[in-house]
Design an enzyme around this catalytic site. Sequence first.
Site, PDB file in Angstrom:
ATOM      1  N   GLY A 222      12.263  -1.127 -12.398  1.00  0.00           N
ATOM      2  CA  GLY A 222      11.334  -1.687 -11.417  1.00  0.00           C
ATOM      3  C   GLY A 222      12.053  -2.226 -10.212  1.00  0.00           C
ATOM      4  O   GLY A 222      13.252  -2.469 -10.253  1.00  0.00           O
ATOM      5  N   PRO A 224      13.311  -4.748  -7.177  1.00  0.00           N
ATOM      6  CA  PRO A 224      13.898  -6.090  -7.290  1.00  0.00           C
ATOM      7  C   PRO A 224      12.824  -7.180  -7.217  1.00  0.00           C
ATOM      8  O   PRO A 224      11.829  -7.033  -6.508  1.00  0.00           O
ATOM      9  CB  PRO A 224      14.804  -6.193  -6.060  1.00  0.00           C
ATOM     10  N   GLY A 227      10.744  -9.458 -11.917  1.00  0.00           N
ATOM     11  CA  GLY A 227      10.832 -10.262 -13.127  1.00  0.00           C
ATOM     12  C   GLY A 227      11.559  -9.600 -14.284  1.00  0.00           C
ATOM     13  O   GLY A 227      11.340  -9.946 -15.440  1.00  0.00           O
ATOM     14  N   THR A 229      14.903  -9.666 -15.025  1.00  0.00           N
ATOM     15  CA  THR A 229      15.817 -10.631 -15.624  1.00  0.00           C
ATOM     16  C   THR A 229      15.024 -11.673 -16.412  1.00  0.00           C
ATOM     17  O   THR A 229      15.386 -12.047 -17.526  1.00  0.00           O
ATOM     18  CB  THR A 229      16.652 -11.320 -14.526  1.00  0.00           C
ATOM     19  N   HIS A 443       1.516  -5.274  25.249  1.00  0.00           N
ATOM     20  CA  HIS A 443       2.058  -4.473  24.152  1.00  0.00           C
ATOM     21  C   HIS A 443       1.313  -4.772  22.840  1.00  0.00           C
ATOM     22  O   HIS A 443       0.818  -3.868  22.175  1.00  0.00           O
ATOM     23  CB  HIS A 443       3.557  -4.769  24.019  1.00  0.00           C
ATOM     24  N   GLU A 444       1.202  -6.054  22.530  1.00  0.00           N
ATOM     25  CA  GLU A 444       0.570  -6.412  21.250  1.00  0.00           C
ATOM     26  C   GLU A 444      -0.918  -6.081  21.256  1.00  0.00           C
ATOM     27  O   GLU A 444      -1.444  -5.549  20.286  1.00  0.00           O
ATOM     28  CB  GLU A 444       0.788  -7.892  20.940  1.00  0.00           C
ATOM     29  N   HIS A 447      -1.456  -2.478  20.478  1.00  0.00           N
ATOM     30  CA  HIS A 447      -1.503  -2.177  19.034  1.00  0.00           C
ATOM     31  C   HIS A 447      -2.849  -2.543  18.448  1.00  0.00           C
ATOM     32  O   HIS A 447      -3.504  -1.759  17.767  1.00  0.00           O
ATOM     33  CB  HIS A 447      -0.474  -3.032  18.269  1.00  0.00           C
ATOM     34  N   ASP A 521       8.894   0.289  16.863  1.00  0.00           N
ATOM     35  CA  ASP A 521       7.661   1.054  16.682  1.00  0.00           C
ATOM     36  C   ASP A 521       7.975   2.541  16.599  1.00  0.00           C
ATOM     37  O   ASP A 521       7.476   3.247  15.727  1.00  0.00           O
ATOM     38  CB  ASP A 521       6.720   0.832  17.872  1.00  0.00           C
TER      39      ASP A 521
HETATM   40  P1  ADP Z   1      14.495  -9.033 -11.051  1.00  0.00           P
HETATM   41  O1  ADP Z   1      15.491  -9.266 -12.115  1.00  0.00           O
HETATM   42  O2  ADP Z   1      13.441  -8.039 -11.419  1.00  0.00           O
HETATM   43  O3  ADP Z   1      15.085  -8.697  -9.727  1.00  0.00           O
HETATM   44  P2  ADP Z   1      13.984 -11.787 -11.466  1.00  0.00           P
HETATM   45  O4  ADP Z   1      13.591 -11.783 -12.878  1.00  0.00           O
HETATM   46  O5  ADP Z   1      15.374 -12.186 -11.187  1.00  0.00           O
HETATM   47  O6  ADP Z   1      13.692 -10.386 -10.800  1.00  0.00           O
HETATM   48  O7  ADP Z   1      12.966 -12.698 -10.660  1.00  0.00           O
HETATM   49  C1  ADP Z   1      13.382 -13.718  -9.801  1.00  0.00           C
HETATM   50  C2  ADP Z   1      12.446 -14.893  -9.855  1.00  0.00           C
HETATM   51  O8  ADP Z   1      11.155 -14.535  -9.380  1.00  0.00           O
HETATM   52  C3  ADP Z   1      12.223 -15.407 -11.254  1.00  0.00           C
HETATM   53  O9  ADP Z   1      13.185 -16.346 -11.584  1.00  0.00           O
HETATM   54  C4  ADP Z   1      10.839 -15.998 -11.181  1.00  0.00           C
HETATM   55  O10 ADP Z   1      10.876 -17.304 -10.666  1.00  0.00           O
HETATM   56  C5  ADP Z   1      10.135 -15.132 -10.174  1.00  0.00           C
HETATM   57  N1  ADP Z   1       9.379 -14.073 -10.831  1.00  0.00           N
HETATM   58  C6  ADP Z   1       9.617 -12.745 -10.705  1.00  0.00           C
HETATM   59  N2  ADP Z   1       8.713 -12.041 -11.412  1.00  0.00           N
HETATM   60  C7  ADP Z   1       7.921 -12.916 -12.006  1.00  0.00           C
HETATM   61  C8  ADP Z   1       6.802 -12.789 -12.900  1.00  0.00           C
HETATM   62  N3  ADP Z   1       6.361 -11.588 -13.272  1.00  0.00           N
HETATM   63  N4  ADP Z   1       6.212 -13.923 -13.335  1.00  0.00           N
HETATM   64  C9  ADP Z   1       6.657 -15.120 -12.943  1.00  0.00           C
HETATM   65  N5  ADP Z   1       7.698 -15.303 -12.124  1.00  0.00           N
HETATM   66  C10 ADP Z   1       8.335 -14.228 -11.644  1.00  0.00           C
HETATM   67 ZN    ZN Z   2       5.139  -2.831  18.982  1.00  0.00          ZN
HETATM   68 MG    MG Z   3      17.505  -9.512 -11.756  1.00  0.00          MG
END
Ligand code: ADP
Ligand code: ZN
Ligand code: MG
Length: 637
Positions: A222, A224, A227, A229, A443-444, A447, A521
């Site tokens: 998944g 970054p 969640g 870790t 410009h804005e 858009h 853009d």
């Molecule tokens: P990954 O390892 O997928 O990059 P992490 O687990 O390190 O992401 O997530 C970083 C922080 O984001 C966690 O410590 C938590 O605080 C928050 N977080 C990420 N996903 C969730 C989730 N599904 N539920 C609750 N908190 C989350």
């Molecule tokens: Zn623009």
């Molecule tokens: Mg991680």
Amino acid sequence: MTNLGKKALIKSQSSKRVAWVSALAKPAVGIAASLIMLPVIFGSTPVMAQKAESTPLNYGQLIKKVKAGEVERVELDEAEQLAKVYLKGQKENTPPQQVRLLAQNAELINILKERNVDFGEVSSANSRAAVGLLINLMWILPLVALMLLFLRRSTNASSQAMNFGKSKARFQMEAKTGVKFEDVAGVEEAKEDLEEVVTFLKQPERFTAVGARIPKGVLLIGPPGTGKTLLAKAIAGEAAVPFFSISGSEFVEMFVGVGASRVRDLFKKAKENAPCLIFIDEIDAVGRQRGTGIGGGNDEREQTLNQLLTEMDGFEGNTGIIIIAATNRPDVLDTALLRPGRFDRQVMVDAPDLKGRLEILKVHARNKKIDPSVSLEAIARRTPGFTGADLANLLNEAAILTARRRKEAVTILEIDAAVDRVVAGMEGTALVDSKSKRLIAYHEVGHALVGTLLKDHDPVQKVTLIPRGQALGLTWFTPNEEQGLISRSQLKARITATLGGRAAEEIVFGKPEVTTGASNDLQHVTGMARQMVTRFGMSELGPLSLENQSGGEVFLGRDWMNKSDYSEEIAAKIDSQVREIVNNSYIKSKELLEENRVVLERLVDLLVEQETIEGDLFRTIVADNAQVADEQLAVPH
Ligand code: ADP
Ligand code: ZN
Ligand code: MG
């Protein structure tokens, strides 16, 4: 800044779809800062103090004495600004009297000449040079010392090289992670899959009794911040086993063989502590397809990977060790890793949907004082594409802002400000009224107006001239609903609206006056148009996939092998299709703005005055003013 990156175009888990923003960005001008070292000058040169016998003379007295004819001889030392005075009738070996001179001593010299006093110049330039040398030495000494320090360091490093791996174990062990499944929200399917792993760790006999082989490895896949870790820690927490963790990049080191020995160490420690859980973060850093490195490959990485595979084969399924690895690039992993008996289970951890985001917000709101008037659901609606980490960060930013504003509890105002900040960066101060402020406004509004006039475009959330991050002005759009898939007309509408900024500049100020502000853009537009042709089969070239997903990233192992699988002729056709899409959209964009020039001017005046226009007001003004509003609002594209 536009969060409508490449990834937003596919049914993707990882893109921030909302708050996609079009912005007039500052041109990136790098100012090379040159570092100039100015040596500090230490004091003035020391005066060799010589004690005069009688009371010392001063300048005035010296002149008097010369006029009175009492002076025999004077030695002038301009550099030292001293005069050595030999009085008449003075004994041979008495030292001369010293008199401090002025900066300009013309008067004294004239009088000396007048009175025929013998005077000469001595220079202490030699001693000056010696002092100068001394100062230089004072600079060189610390340098030499520094060099010695470095030398010692590197000898240390090479002696470390003899026993690396063993003493410098880079993995961490947590006896208790303290994380539970209830702390992880919004990833229900992944949690269900992983609950089984908890049982493997807690009651392996339940499975071995019936002859089942317990899986050794689980791969969490998944983007970054979703969640992964956290989930791994929750498994260890729920099963109440120790948690060993190491990041893939930490295996790969300067010295060949370190990675492999670290793997060996890690498994040795884990076996001593079984049952336990080993977590390998960013496994793609070591587990990339072997034998595809450009320029010789990476022996070190391959050895590490081989060691990892050997270790995984080496222990029986029921020793109570489970390995969980995380990656966001499963496509580059070595197939040997994914074979049964290794990471044979794969669990997807996606960016959360609306309900998931609400659950995650609830988890992170638990330990914060949130005003009861705040609807977490409304926040969840405003934040499609946000990951768990983004949401945690969002609430934290809002809490910090609340503390700074000295409020009791977090209100919706802080949360809105935090969303803007997380998506687009820090807020700056608006420009004072000037030509460039008007230009940014055109410009804005360009858009926003084109986006509003096109039927297939997401509605404007707000237009603002308050700078944020790199952007000088911003137009925010919110999609109506969560959409995984984007249609051809939606893509074309986005391209047209993204070109609206430049189109407005050109219409109002003329071709010679267009600015660099549209560069971002244009980059997005080209990216989108190219993908329409090469990936989504949305051009006259037909439904062909002409480029692979991660095109352009040469160093990503396997991808290199099957890149560019079309001929030069097709490449030229792709280019011309891309150009056609972009040019047509630009023409369309200019047409829309020219037809609605009156509204454009009104909106710009309002924006320059108020600096922000909310989406609802914007739409009301457009609907009231556009003569052709009714048809226009339904322009098919
Ligand atoms: P990954 O390892 O997928 O990059 P992490 O687990 O390190 O992401 O997530 C970083 C922080 O984001 C966690 O410590 C938590 O605080 C928050 N977080 C990420 N996903 C969730 C989730 N599904 N539920 C609750 N908190 C989350
Ligand atoms: Zn623009
Ligand atoms: Mg991680």
